[in-house]
Write an enzyme that holds these catalytic residues in place. Sequence first.
Site, short mmCIF file in Angstrom:
data_model
loop_
_atom_site.label_atom_id
_atom_site.label_comp_id
_atom_site.label_asym_id
_atom_site.label_seq_id
_atom_site.Cartn_x
_atom_site.Cartn_y
_atom_site.Cartn_z
N ARG A 155 55.96 41.25 26.04
CA ARG A 155 54.65 40.73 25.64
C ARG A 155 53.67 41.87 25.40
O ARG A 155 53.10 42.00 24.32
CB ARG A 155 54.11 39.79 26.73
N ASP A 156 53.47 42.69 26.41
CA ASP A 156 52.55 43.83 26.29
C ASP A 156 52.95 44.85 27.35
O ASP A 156 52.66 44.67 28.54
CB ASP A 156 51.10 43.38 26.51
N PRO A 157 53.62 45.94 26.95
CA PRO A 157 54.11 46.91 27.94
C PRO A 157 53.04 47.83 28.51
O PRO A 157 53.32 48.59 29.44
CB PRO A 157 55.14 47.71 27.15
#
Length: 347
Positions: free
Chosen positions: A122-124
């Site tokens: 999703r969002d690292p």
Amino acid sequence: MKLHLGHRKQEIENSIRKDVRYFEDIQMPDASWYGNWGICFTYATWFALRGLAAAGKTYHNCLAVRKAADFLLKLQLDDGGWGESYLSCLAKKFTPLEGNRSNLVQNAWTLMGLIHSGQAERDPTPLHRAAKLLINSQKEDGEFPQQSENCGISAFELARTSKWLELNPSEMLEDVFIEQQFKKFHPGHRKQAIENSIRKAVRYFEDIQMPDGSWYGNWGICFTYATWFALRGLAAAGKTYHNCLAVRKAADFLLKLQLDDGGWGESYLSCLAKKNKVKLSLCLVTQKFTPLEGNRSNLVQNAWTLMGLIHSGQAERDPTPLHRAAKLLINSQKEDGEFPQQRVPLP
């Protein structure tokens, strides 16, 4: 089940379904889980997300995972880490460390929880920030700063209690597993720094292994707990029974302790008993494995040890000890998914 596809398949699938339902039923209104063992919501939420991920539950198909990931993300601090006070255990409500400080062990727990939730896809960015804090904090010998004074419970707080209760969780050997998992999901992110960190961590594991093949646990009870964590970390670094003496010694140590019912049981006296002297943090302690009175097994310690042996590659050598341990767990589970509470007697 992944390693033994045909072994008691229906029973294992039923057990997993009950586990998932139980996790969902006991989730807190703020989406965390309360930790009866570690400190406290970060620890339990990491474990719950790990279990749900193993059952195939993700951010996209499970509301409990989505809510838990959002709970953890909103607690991330400016330095990229997380910090939770022991006061959480008393208030049964998340309480940050004094001064909104982060703690490296809790940072590691929470980072792993978010990895299990699928945060990398999703969002690292939150993972990168947390990993950077861990890498930059590691010492040259592979250890991490203890963040404590006077050997106290103060891997989180200043020492406030009697010496026998002062158990420092920073000795738990989780960070190499985290860094290897991070590398798996982010192969190009600070590659050299992560590989150097893993090499130092493996060397540290090997240096502090006990003569009997175990590791001493300053948090859980005691040798079974720490040996599970160490085997998990070594496996993540590519160490196996066939290429690593430390793994062979550890697996043999655990196997010789298996009881007639298929489980393992270790007394709190392991934390206090005197045999081999070794320096941990600022404390000089002496240790040896001590079984539970009456050679009884304990389901939690059985689960730890079963996982340690799986990480050592026991399934490929001789799965019989694993089958015996799994049978004990399956047969002990209650209909609501929970397991019987087996109190460890303390003085």
